[in-house]
Design a protein around this motif. Structure first.
Motif, PDB file in Angstrom:
ATOM      1  N   MET A 209       8.053 -50.567 -82.196  1.00  0.00           N
ATOM      2  CA  MET A 209       9.369 -51.193 -82.321  1.00  0.00           C
ATOM      3  C   MET A 209       9.782 -51.340 -83.790  1.00  0.00           C
ATOM      4  O   MET A 209      10.969 -51.343 -84.112  1.00  0.00           O
ATOM      5  CB  MET A 209       9.387 -52.568 -81.630  1.00  0.00           C
ATOM      6  CG  MET A 209       9.302 -52.512 -80.112  1.00  0.00           C
ATOM      7  SD  MET A 209      10.492 -51.404 -79.314  1.00  0.00           S
ATOM      8  CE  MET A 209      12.016 -52.319 -79.519  1.00  0.00           C
ATOM      9  N   ASP A 210       8.803 -51.439 -84.677  1.00  0.00           N
ATOM     10  CA  ASP A 210       9.123 -51.452 -86.112  1.00  0.00           C
ATOM     11  C   ASP A 210       9.727 -50.102 -86.510  1.00  0.00           C
ATOM     12  O   ASP A 210      10.745 -50.048 -87.216  1.00  0.00           O
ATOM     13  CB  ASP A 210       7.837 -51.738 -86.913  1.00  0.00           C
ATOM     14  CG  ASP A 210       8.094 -51.925 -88.396  1.00  0.00           C
ATOM     15  OD1 ASP A 210       9.231 -52.313 -88.757  1.00  0.00           O
ATOM     16  OD2 ASP A 210       7.168 -51.703 -89.199  1.00  0.00           O
ATOM     17  N   ALA A 211       9.112 -49.012 -86.010  1.00  0.00           N
ATOM     18  CA  ALA A 211       9.652 -47.676 -86.304  1.00  0.00           C
ATOM     19  C   ALA A 211      11.081 -47.554 -85.775  1.00  0.00           C
ATOM     20  O   ALA A 211      11.972 -47.031 -86.459  1.00  0.00           O
ATOM     21  CB  ALA A 211       8.760 -46.602 -85.690  1.00  0.00           C
ATOM     22  N   THR A 213      13.193 -49.941 -85.336  1.00  0.00           N
ATOM     23  CA  THR A 213      14.068 -50.760 -86.192  1.00  0.00           C
ATOM     24  C   THR A 213      14.408 -50.010 -87.482  1.00  0.00           C
ATOM     25  O   THR A 213      15.566 -50.034 -87.933  1.00  0.00           O
ATOM     26  CB  THR A 213      13.382 -52.110 -86.525  1.00  0.00           C
ATOM     27  OG1 THR A 213      12.934 -52.705 -85.308  1.00  0.00           O
ATOM     28  CG2 THR A 213      14.332 -53.051 -87.220  1.00  0.00           C
ATOM     29  N   HIS A 214      13.417 -49.327 -88.073  1.00  0.00           N
ATOM     30  CA  HIS A 214      13.702 -48.552 -89.293  1.00  0.00           C
ATOM     31  C   HIS A 214      14.769 -47.499 -89.026  1.00  0.00           C
ATOM     32  O   HIS A 214      15.708 -47.339 -89.799  1.00  0.00           O
ATOM     33  CB  HIS A 214      12.436 -47.842 -89.789  1.00  0.00           C
ATOM     34  CG  HIS A 214      11.367 -48.779 -90.239  1.00  0.00           C
ATOM     35  ND1 HIS A 214      10.034 -48.479 -90.196  1.00  0.00           N
ATOM     36  CD2 HIS A 214      11.445 -50.035 -90.738  1.00  0.00           C
ATOM     37  CE1 HIS A 214       9.333 -49.491 -90.647  1.00  0.00           C
ATOM     38  NE2 HIS A 214      10.167 -50.463 -90.970  1.00  0.00           N
ATOM     39  N   SER A 215      14.591 -46.772 -87.913  1.00  0.00           N
ATOM     40  CA  SER A 215      15.536 -45.694 -87.604  1.00  0.00           C
ATOM     41  C   SER A 215      16.938 -46.248 -87.371  1.00  0.00           C
ATOM     42  O   SER A 215      17.914 -45.713 -87.889  1.00  0.00           O
ATOM     43  CB  SER A 215      15.105 -44.948 -86.340  1.00  0.00           C
ATOM     44  OG  SER A 215      13.848 -44.398 -86.531  1.00  0.00           O
ATOM     45  N   VAL A 277      17.809 -57.235 -89.746  1.00  0.00           N
ATOM     46  CA  VAL A 277      16.625 -57.450 -88.897  1.00  0.00           C
ATOM     47  C   VAL A 277      15.412 -57.640 -89.804  1.00  0.00           C
ATOM     48  O   VAL A 277      14.622 -58.580 -89.633  1.00  0.00           O
ATOM     49  CB  VAL A 277      16.394 -56.259 -87.930  1.00  0.00           C
ATOM     50  CG1 VAL A 277      15.136 -56.492 -87.103  1.00  0.00           C
ATOM     51  CG2 VAL A 277      17.596 -56.053 -87.025  1.00  0.00           C
ATOM     52  N   HIS A 278      15.278 -56.763 -90.789  1.00  0.00           N
ATOM     53  CA  HIS A 278      14.136 -56.880 -91.691  1.00  0.00           C
ATOM     54  C   HIS A 278      14.228 -58.119 -92.581  1.00  0.00           C
ATOM     55  O   HIS A 278      13.214 -58.777 -92.836  1.00  0.00           O
ATOM     56  CB  HIS A 278      14.000 -55.616 -92.543  1.00  0.00           C
ATOM     57  CG  HIS A 278      13.165 -54.569 -91.883  1.00  0.00           C
ATOM     58  ND1 HIS A 278      13.639 -53.778 -90.877  1.00  0.00           N
ATOM     59  CD2 HIS A 278      11.858 -54.214 -92.058  1.00  0.00           C
ATOM     60  CE1 HIS A 278      12.674 -52.975 -90.463  1.00  0.00           C
ATOM     61  NE2 HIS A 278      11.578 -53.218 -91.158  1.00  0.00           N
ATOM     62  N   ALA A 279      15.426 -58.427 -93.047  1.00  0.00           N
ATOM     63  CA  ALA A 279      15.560 -59.604 -93.926  1.00  0.00           C
ATOM     64  C   ALA A 279      15.161 -60.872 -93.159  1.00  0.00           C
ATOM     65  O   ALA A 279      14.422 -61.724 -93.677  1.00  0.00           O
ATOM     66  CB  ALA A 279      16.995 -59.720 -94.414  1.00  0.00           C
ATOM     67  N   PRO A 291       3.354 -61.158 -87.051  1.00  0.00           N
ATOM     68  CA  PRO A 291       3.308 -59.714 -87.311  1.00  0.00           C
ATOM     69  C   PRO A 291       4.714 -59.120 -87.474  1.00  0.00           C
ATOM     70  O   PRO A 291       5.640 -59.454 -86.714  1.00  0.00           O
ATOM     71  CB  PRO A 291       2.610 -59.147 -86.076  1.00  0.00           C
ATOM     72  CG  PRO A 291       1.825 -60.286 -85.524  1.00  0.00           C
ATOM     73  CD  PRO A 291       2.623 -61.529 -85.835  1.00  0.00           C
ATOM     74  N   HIS A 292       4.833 -58.245 -88.454  1.00  0.00           N
ATOM     75  CA  HIS A 292       6.136 -57.699 -88.839  1.00  0.00           C
ATOM     76  C   HIS A 292       6.860 -57.020 -87.659  1.00  0.00           C
ATOM     77  O   HIS A 292       8.029 -57.289 -87.396  1.00  0.00           O
ATOM     78  CB  HIS A 292       5.900 -56.712 -89.990  1.00  0.00           C
ATOM     79  CG  HIS A 292       7.103 -55.963 -90.404  1.00  0.00           C
ATOM     80  ND1 HIS A 292       8.181 -56.578 -91.003  1.00  0.00           N
ATOM     81  CD2 HIS A 292       7.428 -54.636 -90.297  1.00  0.00           C
ATOM     82  CE1 HIS A 292       9.110 -55.662 -91.257  1.00  0.00           C
ATOM     83  NE2 HIS A 292       8.679 -54.490 -90.844  1.00  0.00           N
ATOM     84  N   GLY A 293       6.151 -56.136 -86.958  1.00  0.00           N
ATOM     85  CA  GLY A 293       6.795 -55.391 -85.877  1.00  0.00           C
ATOM     86  C   GLY A 293       7.213 -56.295 -84.722  1.00  0.00           C
ATOM     87  O   GLY A 293       8.256 -56.083 -84.099  1.00  0.00           O
ATOM     88  N   ALA A 295       8.110 -59.448 -84.974  1.00  0.00           N
ATOM     89  CA  ALA A 295       9.324 -60.165 -85.404  1.00  0.00           C
ATOM     90  C   ALA A 295      10.540 -59.245 -85.308  1.00  0.00           C
ATOM     91  O   ALA A 295      11.602 -59.640 -84.807  1.00  0.00           O
ATOM     92  CB  ALA A 295       9.148 -60.679 -86.831  1.00  0.00           C
ATOM     93  N   ASN A 296      10.398 -58.011 -85.749  1.00  0.00           N
ATOM     94  CA  ASN A 296      11.524 -57.072 -85.681  1.00  0.00           C
ATOM     95  C   ASN A 296      11.943 -56.811 -84.235  1.00  0.00           C
ATOM     96  O   ASN A 296      13.129 -56.729 -83.927  1.00  0.00           O
ATOM     97  CB  ASN A 296      11.128 -55.728 -86.307  1.00  0.00           C
ATOM     98  CG  ASN A 296      11.226 -55.758 -87.812  1.00  0.00           C
ATOM     99  OD1 ASN A 296      11.800 -56.679 -88.383  1.00  0.00           O
ATOM    100  ND2 ASN A 296      10.653 -54.772 -88.449  1.00  0.00           N
ATOM    101  N   ALA A 297      10.943 -56.632 -83.364  1.00  0.00           N
ATOM    102  CA  ALA A 297      11.237 -56.288 -81.961  1.00  0.00           C
ATOM    103  C   ALA A 297      12.106 -57.367 -81.317  1.00  0.00           C
ATOM    104  O   ALA A 297      13.059 -57.067 -80.598  1.00  0.00           O
ATOM    105  CB  ALA A 297       9.935 -56.123 -81.185  1.00  0.00           C
TER     106      ALA A 297
HETATM  107 FE   LIG Z   1       9.536 -52.524 -91.017  1.00  0.00          FE
END
Ligand SMILES: [Fe+2]
Length: 398
Positions: A209-211, A213-215, A277-279, A291-293, A295-297
């Motif tokens: 889900m982090d990937a 979010t990046h895309s 989302v990242h901020a 965990p980063h991913g 939180a992003n998810a």
């Molecule tokens: Fe990320």
């Protein structure tokens, strides 16, 4: 109102300025067992690499074949295996001293974003004169190319093997910050799908889900261009077709495709930036060690809904690419179809809709100000949000 206008002007400037900065691509090496090619990559310039990884990489025997190969070929190496999730500045200094004490000349970073980011910063401290990591915070502060770095991802999300960014937590105030410089792109990105065998389900779900979010953040951002759009859509399609399979069955083919999706997402966001989302997630992870991913998810669908009309065009492209709706559906329906897919994917992989944290209004204020400082005006987001907006989003997920 005036502030927002200046932010948009800055984003326009970024859109035209960014393509002028030459961002290198790492040399891409992929395939099952490709880790055994490292001896050829090191020759003839490097003789004593420092392997940077977490204790679990050693414990799970992911490096056994590489270390055996080094032994057979008489290659000296040292291992710094003290990487922790959300690494802090003190780990960087410890790793730098370890590199110097062991007379290393190159780096092999193995792991998720934490290991690869930490390695990038250790590498830059070795070759650059400023000792304080905080001096490199922000954009284009690295003068000399860091130590030669072979980045080997063992998760499917950070994209750090292709990116200009390294994120680290300043332990004095629990703030995550990023160092961004084209010199931080690793020299080699090595994608060996054998290293993904036995990846725990929760790691597959959250890093995948982090990937995504990046895309998505680089696609919808104002710095997006034809290349970013194409690369992001490639990545999103791979995620759509493979993430759930990889999570559910862990088969090598799906995981291999997710490894590539994560790499493409890294290529995209390093040119198009991330967004709110990242901020928002960086502040949460820095403060509560989430965990980063993960939180992003949780934040991704909520932030996308908050953007409203401003992302209809770009998310319609995603919907068309994935055939989520009829081609003649409205852009609003196409956008909703993408957000629904993300929510369903989260749910299918056991990711909740909200964080379960006991958090005070004062703490939310602190999170808001950190995330505002990180995002405005630096991220070329599709719609500039205020501190009140960011507070509203936190209230929706906390
Ligand atoms: Fe990320």
């Amino acid at each position: 109102m005036i502030t927002k206008f200046f932010y948009y002007l800055y984003h326009k400037f970024l859109k035209f300025f960014l393509p002028l900065i030459r961002i290198p691509f790492p040399r891409l090496i992929k395939g099952e067992g490709s880790i055994l090619q490292i001896k050829y990559i090191l020759k003839p310039n490097y003789f004593h690499p420092l392997i940077i990884c977490s204790p679990s990489i050693i414990k799970n025997h992911l490096l056994d074949s590489l270390l055996e190969d080094f032994k057979i070929n008489n290659i000296d190496y040292s291992v710094y295996s003290n990487v922790k999730p959300n690494p802090t500045t003190s780990l960087v200094y410890e790793g730098r001293d370890f590199f110097i004490d062991n007379k290393c000349d190159s780096i092999i970073s193995v792991g998720g974003g934490s290991a690869i980011d930490l390695a990038k910063i250790i590498g830059l401290l070795i070759t650059n004169s400023k000792e304080n990591i905080l001096e490199y915070k922000g954009l284009l502060k690295v003068k000399k190319k860091p130590v030669f770095n072979i980045a080997i991802p063992t998760t499917i999300g950070s994209g750090s093997e292709a990116s200009v960014a390294a994120v680290i937590t300043d332990e004095k105030n629990n703030d995550k910050f990023a160092i961004n410089d084209p010199k931080l792109v690793p020299d080699v990105a090595l994608l060996d799908s054998n290293l993904l065998a036995n990846l725990p389900k929760n790691i597959i779900a959250t890093t995948g889900m982090d990937a995504l979010t990046h895309s998505i953040e680089s696609l919808i951002g104002r710095a997006s261009n034809k290349f970013i759009t194409k690369t992001s859509l490639n990545s999103i399609k791979l995620i759509y077709n493979n993430l759930y399979n990889c999570y559910q069955n862990g088969d090598n083919e799906s995981c291999k495709n997710m490894q590539l999706a994560s790499y493409y997402a890294g290529v995209s966001f390093t040119r198009g930036f991330v967004g709110y989302v990242h901020a928002l997630s960086h502040s949460l992870s820095g403060e509560f060690d989430i965990p980063h991913g993960y939180a992003n998810a949780i934040l991704l669908p909520v932030v996308l809904e908050y953007y409203g009309k401003s992302i209809y065009n770009k998310l319609s492209l995603v919907s068309d690419c994935l055939n989520l709706t009829e081609k003649d559906a409205s852009k609003k329906d196409k956008t909703n179809a993408v957000i629904t897919w993300i929510k369903e994917l989260n749910q299918a992989m056991g990711i909740p809709k909200k964080f379960s944290l006991n958090i005070t209004e004062n703490e939310i204020e602190k999170l808001m100000s950190h995330s505002l400082l990180e995002s405005n005006p630096f991220y070329p987001v599709p719609k500039v949000l205020s501190s009140e907006d960011l507070g509203n989003i936190y209230h929706l997920v906390l």
